[in-house]
Design a protein around this motif. Structure first.
Motif, PDB file in Angstrom:
ATOM      1  N   TRP A  32       0.826  -1.204   0.000  1.00  0.00           N
ATOM      2  CA  TRP A  32       0.000   0.000   0.000  1.00  0.00           C
ATOM      3  C   TRP A  32       0.862   1.257   0.000  1.00  0.00           C
ATOM      4  N   ARG A  33       1.981   1.227   0.712  1.00  0.00           N
ATOM      5  CA  ARG A  33       2.894   2.385   0.723  1.00  0.00           C
ATOM      6  C   ARG A  33       3.322   2.715  -0.710  1.00  0.00           C
ATOM      7  N   ASN A  34       3.802   1.708  -1.400  1.00  0.00           N
ATOM      8  CA  ASN A  34       4.257   1.913  -2.780  1.00  0.00           C
ATOM      9  C   ASN A  34       3.109   2.280  -3.708  1.00  0.00           C
ATOM     10  N   PHE A  35       1.955   1.650  -3.501  1.00  0.00           N
ATOM     11  CA  PHE A  35       0.792   1.926  -4.333  1.00  0.00           C
ATOM     12  C   PHE A  35       0.323   3.373  -4.154  1.00  0.00           C
ATOM     13  N   ILE A  36       0.185   3.824  -2.909  1.00  0.00           N
ATOM     14  CA  ILE A  36      -0.269   5.195  -2.657  1.00  0.00           C
ATOM     15  C   ILE A  36       0.704   6.204  -3.258  1.00  0.00           C
ATOM     16  N   LEU A  37       1.993   5.987  -3.036  1.00  0.00           N
ATOM     17  CA  LEU A  37       2.987   6.920  -3.586  1.00  0.00           C
ATOM     18  C   LEU A  37       2.944   6.935  -5.109  1.00  0.00           C
ATOM     19  N   CYS A  40      -0.487   8.514  -6.343  1.00  0.00           N
ATOM     20  CA  CYS A  40      -0.513   9.970  -6.145  1.00  0.00           C
ATOM     21  C   CYS A  40       0.439  10.678  -7.102  1.00  0.00           C
ATOM     22  N   ALA A  41       1.600  10.107  -7.341  1.00  0.00           N
ATOM     23  CA  ALA A  41       2.543  10.713  -8.282  1.00  0.00           C
ATOM     24  C   ALA A  41       1.961  10.721  -9.693  1.00  0.00           C
ATOM     25  N   ALA A  42       1.367   9.608 -10.106  1.00  0.00           N
ATOM     26  CA  ALA A  42       0.811   9.498 -11.461  1.00  0.00           C
ATOM     27  C   ALA A  42      -0.373  10.429 -11.671  1.00  0.00           C
ATOM     28  N   HIS A  43      -1.116  10.700 -10.612  1.00  0.00           N
ATOM     29  CA  HIS A  43      -2.305  11.546 -10.722  1.00  0.00           C
ATOM     30  C   HIS A  43      -2.079  12.953 -10.172  1.00  0.00           C
ATOM     31  N   ASN A  44      -0.812  13.281  -9.900  1.00  0.00           N
ATOM     32  CA  ASN A  44      -0.455  14.608  -9.398  1.00  0.00           C
ATOM     33  C   ASN A  44      -1.265  14.995  -8.162  1.00  0.00           C
ATOM     34  N   VAL A  45      -1.411  14.027  -7.255  1.00  0.00           N
ATOM     35  CA  VAL A  45      -2.118  14.259  -5.997  1.00  0.00           C
ATOM     36  C   VAL A  45      -1.062  14.464  -4.917  1.00  0.00           C
ATOM     37  N   SER A  46      -1.071  15.632  -4.297  1.00  0.00           N
ATOM     38  CA  SER A  46      -0.109  15.872  -3.227  1.00  0.00           C
ATOM     39  C   SER A  46      -0.794  15.973  -1.872  1.00  0.00           C
ATOM     40  N   GLN A  47      -2.054  16.353  -1.869  1.00  0.00           N
ATOM     41  CA  GLN A  47      -2.797  16.399  -0.618  1.00  0.00           C
ATOM     42  C   GLN A  47      -3.972  15.440  -0.725  1.00  0.00           C
ATOM     43  N   LEU A  48      -3.991  14.495   0.194  1.00  0.00           N
ATOM     44  CA  LEU A  48      -4.983  13.426   0.176  1.00  0.00           C
ATOM     45  C   LEU A  48      -5.965  13.633   1.316  1.00  0.00           C
ATOM     46  N   HIS A  93      -6.378  14.592  11.530  1.00  0.00           N
ATOM     47  CA  HIS A  93      -5.891  13.564  10.597  1.00  0.00           C
ATOM     48  C   HIS A  93      -6.910  13.254   9.491  1.00  0.00           C
ATOM     49  N   THR A  94      -7.437  14.322   8.894  1.00  0.00           N
ATOM     50  CA  THR A  94      -8.356  14.144   7.775  1.00  0.00           C
ATOM     51  C   THR A  94      -7.697  14.428   6.431  1.00  0.00           C
ATOM     52  N   THR A  95      -6.561  15.127   6.457  1.00  0.00           N
ATOM     53  CA  THR A  95      -5.850  15.468   5.225  1.00  0.00           C
ATOM     54  C   THR A  95      -4.359  15.261   5.436  1.00  0.00           C
ATOM     55  N   ALA A  96      -3.738  14.608   4.450  1.00  0.00           N
ATOM     56  CA  ALA A  96      -2.299  14.344   4.535  1.00  0.00           C
ATOM     57  C   ALA A  96      -1.594  14.872   3.301  1.00  0.00           C
ATOM     58  N   LEU A  97      -0.393  15.354   3.516  1.00  0.00           N
ATOM     59  CA  LEU A  97       0.507  15.720   2.428  1.00  0.00           C
ATOM     60  C   LEU A  97       1.244  14.443   2.048  1.00  0.00           C
ATOM     61  N   ILE A  98       1.125  14.018   0.805  1.00  0.00           N
ATOM     62  CA  ILE A  98       1.801  12.820   0.323  1.00  0.00           C
ATOM     63  C   ILE A  98       3.079  13.271  -0.376  1.00  0.00           C
ATOM     64  N   MET A  99       4.198  12.718   0.065  1.00  0.00           N
ATOM     65  CA  MET A  99       5.496  13.157  -0.434  1.00  0.00           C
ATOM     66  C   MET A  99       6.228  11.986  -1.092  1.00  0.00           C
ATOM     67  N   PRO A 100       6.333  12.018  -2.419  1.00  0.00           N
ATOM     68  CA  PRO A 100       7.029  10.933  -3.108  1.00  0.00           C
ATOM     69  C   PRO A 100       8.505  10.846  -2.730  1.00  0.00           C
ATOM     70  N   ALA A 101       9.028  11.941  -2.251  1.00  0.00           N
ATOM     71  CA  ALA A 101      10.402  11.993  -1.745  1.00  0.00           C
ATOM     72  C   ALA A 101      10.345  12.713  -0.402  1.00  0.00           C
ATOM     73  N   THR A 102      11.252  12.365   0.487  1.00  0.00           N
ATOM     74  CA  THR A 102      11.276  13.012   1.794  1.00  0.00           C
ATOM     75  C   THR A 102      11.786  14.448   1.651  1.00  0.00           C
ATOM     76  N   PRO A 103      11.485  15.298   2.629  1.00  0.00           N
ATOM     77  CA  PRO A 103      12.019  16.668   2.577  1.00  0.00           C
ATOM     78  C   PRO A 103      13.541  16.699   2.447  1.00  0.00           C
ATOM     79  N   ASP A 104      14.230  15.757   3.106  1.00  0.00           N
ATOM     80  CA  ASP A 104      15.697  15.709   2.988  1.00  0.00           C
ATOM     81  C   ASP A 104      16.131  15.420   1.556  1.00  0.00           C
ATOM     82  N   GLU A 105      15.433  14.500   0.892  1.00  0.00           N
ATOM     83  CA  GLU A 105      15.766  14.155  -0.495  1.00  0.00           C
ATOM     84  C   GLU A 105      15.495  15.323  -1.432  1.00  0.00           C
ATOM     85  N   VAL A 106      14.366  15.995  -1.227  1.00  0.00           N
ATOM     86  CA  VAL A 106      14.033  17.154  -2.060  1.00  0.00           C
ATOM     87  C   VAL A 106      15.034  18.280  -1.805  1.00  0.00           C
ATOM     88  N   ALA A 107      15.397  18.482  -0.554  1.00  0.00           N
ATOM     89  CA  ALA A 107      16.388  19.518  -0.217  1.00  0.00           C
ATOM     90  C   ALA A 107      17.702  19.261  -0.945  1.00  0.00           C
TER      91      ALA A 107
END
Length: 179
Positions: A32-37, A40-48, A93-107
């Motif tokens: 599910w972790r891999n599926f959600i990421l 969301c990446a394929a559908h440009n969903v960042s806030q779930l 906990h009704t809305t989450a920011l989905i991050m395909p990469a961690t903040p450290d990786e993006v930084a």
């Protein structure tokens, strides 16, 4: 759903039911972790948003009449939070920011790009980083402004950047410093 190809296990009914066996559940959580990421990446969903997600193809496979429970989705998002691939944006906990990469990786990606393109000492806006013409093709182009800001906070804590606040997250400015 366009060109997105659902994984084979998406058509497997037990995928939508929390598994009682500890080892099986660990595999399910990972899937599910891999599926959600990926979804969301394929559908440009960042806030779930939980309720909307439960009615979307992410959590509801109409072809096999299976739907993920709210408790299961929260468990899977909590797992993403634990791996730093998500962050709850609301206290309830009704809305989450989905991050395909961690903040450290993006930084790291942003700083590498800034250094490579000779922009140390320059000031850019968050908007320029995630939507500017010069960032097309980078791993951070198109990412949510909230995630870009989290990455800039990482760079600021490392002394590589100073963030200047603004009225909106996209208008914030950032100046980059030598490492």
């Amino acid at each position: 759903m366009g060109d997105y190809e659902f994984p084979r296990f998406y058509s497997f009914p037990p995928f939508f039911t929390l598994q009682p066996n500890e080892e099986t559940r660990a595999n399910q959580v990972s899937a599910w972790r891999n599926f959600i990421l990926g979804y969301c990446a394929a559908h440009n969903v960042s806030q779930l948003e939980i309720q909307s997600a439960l009615d979307s193809p992410l959590c509801h496979n109409a072809a096999i009449d299976r739907k993920l429970s709210e408790d299961a989705l929260r468990l899977f998002i909590d797992d993403l939070v634990a791996t730093r691939n998500a962050e709850w944006l609301t206290s309830d906990h009704t809305t989450a920011l989905i991050m395909p990469a961690t903040p450290d990786e993006v930084a790291a990606a942003i700083y590498d790009w800034i250094d490579t393109t000779g922009q140390i000492g320059d000031v850019l806006t968050v908007y320029e980083l995630h939507s500017g013409d010069t960032t097309v093709g980078t791993s951070f182009h198109g990412l949510d402004a909230v995630l870009i800001n989290r990455a800039l906070d990482v760079l600021a804590s490392q002394g590589k950047a100073k963030v200047f606040s603004a009225s909106s997250p996209e208008d914030a400015g950032v100046k980059f410093f030598p490492a």
